[in-house]
Design a protein around this motif. Structure first.
Motif, PDB file in Angstrom:
ATOM      1  N   ALA A 251       0.830  -1.205   0.000  1.00 13.45           N
ATOM      2  CA  ALA A 251       0.000   0.000   0.000  1.00 13.45           C
ATOM      3  C   ALA A 251       0.869   1.260   0.000  1.00 13.45           C
ATOM      4  O   ALA A 251       0.600   2.229  -0.723  1.00 13.45           O
ATOM      5  CB  ALA A 251      -0.925  -0.005   1.209  1.00 13.45           C
TER       6      ALA A 251
ATOM      7  N   SER B 204       2.435   1.532  -3.556  1.00 10.67           N
ATOM      8  CA  SER B 204       1.520   1.760  -4.684  1.00 10.67           C
ATOM      9  C   SER B 204       0.723   3.055  -4.585  1.00 10.67           C
ATOM     10  O   SER B 204       0.254   3.577  -5.602  1.00 10.67           O
ATOM     11  CB  SER B 204       0.553   0.580  -4.815  1.00 10.67           C
ATOM     12  OG  SER B 204      -0.242   0.449  -3.648  1.00 10.67           O
ATOM     13  N   THR B 205       0.559   3.571  -3.383  1.00  6.87           N
ATOM     14  CA  THR B 205      -0.271   4.778  -3.233  1.00  6.87           C
ATOM     15  C   THR B 205       0.521   6.019  -2.829  1.00  6.87           C
ATOM     16  O   THR B 205      -0.008   7.123  -2.881  1.00  6.87           O
ATOM     17  CB  THR B 205      -1.384   4.562  -2.189  1.00  6.87           C
ATOM     18  OG1 THR B 205      -0.800   4.383  -0.893  1.00  6.87           O
ATOM     19  CG2 THR B 205      -2.230   3.358  -2.535  1.00  6.87           C
ATOM     20  N   VAL B 206       1.794   5.829  -2.410  1.00  9.25           N
ATOM     21  CA  VAL B 206       2.548   6.989  -1.918  1.00  9.25           C
ATOM     22  C   VAL B 206       3.880   7.177  -2.627  1.00  9.25           C
ATOM     23  O   VAL B 206       4.084   8.169  -3.339  1.00  9.25           O
ATOM     24  CB  VAL B 206       2.776   6.889  -0.380  1.00  9.25           C
ATOM     25  CG1 VAL B 206       3.549   8.108   0.126  1.00  9.25           C
ATOM     26  CG2 VAL B 206       1.458   6.759   0.365  1.00  9.25           C
TER      27      VAL B 206
ATOM     28  N   ARG C  47       4.077   5.316  -7.089  1.00 10.08           N
ATOM     29  CA  ARG C  47       2.826   5.159  -7.820  1.00 10.08           C
ATOM     30  C   ARG C  47       3.046   4.794  -9.283  1.00 10.08           C
ATOM     31  O   ARG C  47       2.282   4.031  -9.867  1.00 10.08           O
ATOM     32  CB  ARG C  47       2.010   6.451  -7.725  1.00 10.08           C
ATOM     33  CG  ARG C  47       1.455   6.734  -6.339  1.00 10.08           C
ATOM     34  CD  ARG C  47       0.827   8.116  -6.247  1.00 10.08           C
ATOM     35  NE  ARG C  47      -0.195   8.319  -7.267  1.00 10.08           N
ATOM     36  CZ  ARG C  47      -1.455   7.951  -7.153  1.00 10.08           C
ATOM     37  NH1 ARG C  47      -1.869   7.362  -6.052  1.00 10.08           N
ATOM     38  NH2 ARG C  47      -2.320   8.172  -8.117  1.00 10.08           N
TER      39      ARG C  47
ATOM     40  N   ARG D 164      -3.183   0.690  -8.082  1.00  8.54           N
ATOM     41  CA  ARG D 164      -3.182   1.818  -7.145  1.00  8.54           C
ATOM     42  C   ARG D 164      -4.493   1.874  -6.359  1.00  8.54           C
ATOM     43  O   ARG D 164      -4.521   2.205  -5.171  1.00  8.54           O
ATOM     44  CB  ARG D 164      -2.934   3.132  -7.886  1.00  8.54           C
ATOM     45  CG  ARG D 164      -1.505   3.267  -8.432  1.00  8.54           C
ATOM     46  CD  ARG D 164      -1.194   4.694  -8.845  1.00  8.54           C
ATOM     47  NE  ARG D 164      -1.902   5.104 -10.045  1.00  8.54           N
ATOM     48  CZ  ARG D 164      -1.445   4.952 -11.276  1.00  8.54           C
ATOM     49  NH1 ARG D 164      -0.261   4.383 -11.476  1.00  8.54           N
ATOM     50  NH2 ARG D 164      -2.138   5.367 -12.312  1.00  8.54           N
ATOM     51  N   GLU D 165      -5.596   1.547  -7.033  1.00 14.02           N
ATOM     52  CA  GLU D 165      -6.885   1.504  -6.335  1.00 14.02           C
ATOM     53  C   GLU D 165      -6.906   0.360  -5.325  1.00 14.02           C
ATOM     54  O   GLU D 165      -7.397   0.512  -4.209  1.00 14.02           O
ATOM     55  CB  GLU D 165      -8.024   1.326  -7.348  1.00 14.02           C
ATOM     56  CG  GLU D 165      -8.316   2.568  -8.171  1.00 14.02           C
ATOM     57  CD  GLU D 165      -8.733   3.743  -7.292  1.00 14.02           C
ATOM     58  OE1 GLU D 165      -9.582   3.563  -6.391  1.00 14.02           O
ATOM     59  OE2 GLU D 165      -8.180   4.850  -7.481  1.00 14.02           O
TER      60      GLU D 165
ATOM     61  N   GLY E  17      -4.378  -0.778  -3.885  1.00 13.29           N
ATOM     62  CA  GLY E  17      -3.464  -0.381  -2.812  1.00 13.29           C
ATOM     63  C   GLY E  17      -4.163   0.376  -1.696  1.00 13.29           C
ATOM     64  O   GLY E  17      -3.785   0.274  -0.525  1.00 13.29           O
ATOM     65  N   LYS E  18      -5.199   1.126  -2.048  1.00 13.48           N
ATOM     66  CA  LYS E  18      -5.958   1.854  -1.020  1.00 13.48           C
ATOM     67  C   LYS E  18      -6.643   0.871  -0.067  1.00 13.48           C
ATOM     68  O   LYS E  18      -6.671   1.077   1.150  1.00 13.48           O
ATOM     69  CB  LYS E  18      -6.993   2.759  -1.685  1.00 13.48           C
ATOM     70  CG  LYS E  18      -6.380   3.864  -2.548  1.00 13.48           C
ATOM     71  CD  LYS E  18      -7.465   4.673  -3.257  1.00 13.48           C
ATOM     72  CE  LYS E  18      -6.847   5.743  -4.158  1.00 13.48           C
ATOM     73  NZ  LYS E  18      -7.882   6.498  -4.909  1.00 13.48           N
ATOM     74  N   ALA E  19      -7.209  -0.192  -0.641  1.00 12.49           N
ATOM     75  CA  ALA E  19      -7.846  -1.215   0.204  1.00 12.49           C
ATOM     76  C   ALA E  19      -6.808  -1.979   1.019  1.00 12.49           C
ATOM     77  O   ALA E  19      -7.094  -2.434   2.131  1.00 12.49           O
ATOM     78  CB  ALA E  19      -8.635  -2.184  -0.666  1.00 12.49           C
TER      79      ALA E  19
ATOM     80  N   TRP F 135      -4.312  -0.859   2.592  1.00 14.50           N
ATOM     81  CA  TRP F 135      -4.056  -0.194   3.870  1.00 14.50           C
ATOM     82  C   TRP F 135      -4.942  -0.777   4.972  1.00 14.50           C
ATOM     83  O   TRP F 135      -4.465  -1.114   6.056  1.00 14.50           O
ATOM     84  CB  TRP F 135      -4.332   1.311   3.757  1.00 14.50           C
ATOM     85  CG  TRP F 135      -3.282   2.120   3.068  1.00 14.50           C
ATOM     86  CD1 TRP F 135      -3.364   2.735   1.852  1.00 14.50           C
ATOM     87  CD2 TRP F 135      -1.968   2.445   3.571  1.00 14.50           C
ATOM     88  NE1 TRP F 135      -2.200   3.407   1.558  1.00 14.50           N
ATOM     89  CE2 TRP F 135      -1.331   3.249   2.595  1.00 14.50           C
ATOM     90  CE3 TRP F 135      -1.287   2.130   4.743  1.00 14.50           C
ATOM     91  CZ2 TRP F 135      -0.040   3.734   2.765  1.00 14.50           C
ATOM     92  CZ3 TRP F 135       0.010   2.613   4.905  1.00 14.50           C
ATOM     93  CH2 TRP F 135       0.617   3.403   3.936  1.00 14.50           C
TER      94      TRP F 135
END
Length: 459
Positions: A345, A348-350, A353, A361-362, A364-366, A368
């Motif tokens: 996460a 992929s999100t910070v 990317r 990336r989406e 990756g939000k889950a 977390w």
């Protein structure tokens, strides 16, 4: 239009169960087929397959690592694979299921031709029986562990001396629930081997293992012994037809329980207890660098197959080490299990990317939330897409987190819950250092992914 039915089930009934169901539903829709997927998760069976569904079904898919009752599928083409197979290649699984033929619909389902993956051939038998036991045990472990923690939170470290208080009630109830994990593990291992007749000798064998101090190892031995004792009785004890009705209600439960009592008390109990005591004495003696090495190994095991047999072996072992005041091994295992999705996460999100697709990336939000909840399976979609880069990265991060957790002397008093349970007083020893261990592992994973993965070029 072709119609299929499927059942998905993993040992914990949390992540793999629903990921496999979703993969099958998406694949069937893309292939132009209809599918109904029954999930046998931690909350019980959902979206249950009924008689009408079975009548219309052209094939049955069972993607499970636990014991699933197949009697209702008699006469239907059926394919049975590990749950990960549905996640990795749902379309291929559907195609193979529709190719299965049934020559005689009066045959029992166990005689129906099945197409099985190579992986499946290595994961039947003892592994499946163990995972069935684990799947029933985990809710007792989690509920009991958290009730113990709540008791400590409200009543302090000597809560057990405050008789009649709410805190003591929570503590004592949690202690009882937690104590049931050993009989439940043994009982459902035996159930997986011998079906319902295995439950009584399995539970009794597990209870005896607990009473004589053989612990978790004793439960494993009792579960397998009880299951195969029942299988042996069925094979060798034959009654006249007129007395067949006595077998399930009298002969099997009584005879198998007597045999298990004799085995556990006079033959198996003492050696297993000695082994169990020796193992825990060795673990207790580990300090400093030696403890860090154990934490490293446990962390690597957590990340290696992300919820598979190696991961679950480390987890189940850790739950058996929980005592009043917490377990360093349990802390290391939970840290190692949280790092894979959290590290992915972070990358992929910070910090990286551009190394991931928009879809990743989406996801990756889950990841977390999954990582924070100690659901290691949140890393699976990323590992499946790029295993040679992702798996070494998450193993490195988990190994570092586990090693640091042990080195820092962190101890955890509950078996699950991730970051959410750490706010409960007295649950974690050395909380700040524990968070540092997890954060360090996350960063290691994220940096390795940044180095190993190439930039994604999207149209």
């Amino acid at each position: 239009m072709k119609k299929l039915v499927a059942v998905t089930s993993c040992p914990t009934g949390i992540a793999h169960t629903y990921m496999a169901a979703e993969a099958l539903q998406i694949a069937a829709k893309e292939m132009g087929y209809e599918i109904k997927v029954e999930t046998q998760g931690s909350v019980g069976a959902e979206n249950i397959i009924d008689e009408n569904d079975l009548r219309e079904a052209d094939a049955v898919i069972i993607a499970a690592d636990t014991n699933v009752d197949k009697s209702r599928f008699v006469g239907k083409p059926l394919i049975e694979v590990p749950v990960k197979e549905a996640i990795k290649d749902a379309k291929g699984l559907i195609t193979r299921a529709l190719e299965v033929k049934v020559s005689d619909k009066k045959e029992l389902i166990d005689d129906v031709q099945k197409i099985k993956s190579k992986e499946r051939s290595n994961r039947t038998g003892p592994y499946k029986h163990l995972m069935t036991g684990v799947s029933f045990m985990i809710p007792f472990v989690v509920a009991g562990g958290i009730l113990l923690a709540l008791g400590f939170a409200f009543g302090g470290i000597y809560v057990y001396n405050v008789h009649g208080s709410i805190a003591e009630t929570l503590f004592s109830t949690g202690k009882q629930a937690f104590a049931l994990m050993i009989p439940v593990l043994a009982g459902y291992i035996a159930y997986s081997i011998a079906d319902r007749p295995g439950l009584v000798p399995g539970f009794v064998g597990g209870a005896l293992a607990s009473t004589i101090g053989a612990g978790f190892l004793g439960a494993l031995v009792a579960g397998f012994a009880a299951g195969y004792v029942v299988v042996g009785i069925k094979k060798f004890v034959k009654l006249p037809k007129a007395l067949d009705g006595l077998m399930p209600v009298l002969i099997l439960p009584v005879l198998s329980t007597i045999i298990m009592a004799l085995l556990m008390v006079y033959i198996l109990g003492s050696p297993v207890k000695a082994l169990n005591d020796g193992l825990f004495a060795w673990l207790k003696s580990l300090q400093g660098a030696n403890a860090a090495i154990l934490g490293l190994i446990l962390g690597l095991m957590q990340a290696f197959d992300m919820g598979g047999p190696v991961n679950k072996a480390a987890y189940v072992f850790a739950t058996g080490t929980i005592v009043a005041g917490g377990s360093g091994i349990m802390a290391a295992v939970m840290a190692g299990g949280m790092v894979p999705p959290l590290g992915i996460a972070l990358a992929s999100t910070v910090i990286a990317r551009k190394k991931f697709t928009e879809e990743e990336r989406e996801a990756g939000k889950a990841a977390w939330a999954l990582g924070a909840s100690f659901i290691t399976e949140g890393a699976i979609p990323f590992a499946a897409a790029d295993p040679l880069k992702v798996i070494p990265s998450i193993m490195a991060g988990s190994g570092v987190a586990g090693a640091l957790s042990m080195l820092f002397g962190c101890k955890l008093a509950v078996p699950h819950g991730g970051l959410w349970v750490l706010v409960i007083p007295n649950v974690m020893t050395n909380l700040l250092l524990y968070i540092i261990a997890i954060a360090t592992g996350m960063v290691v994973t994220a940096i390795m992914l940044t180095i190993l993965k190439k930039d994604v070029v999207e149209e």
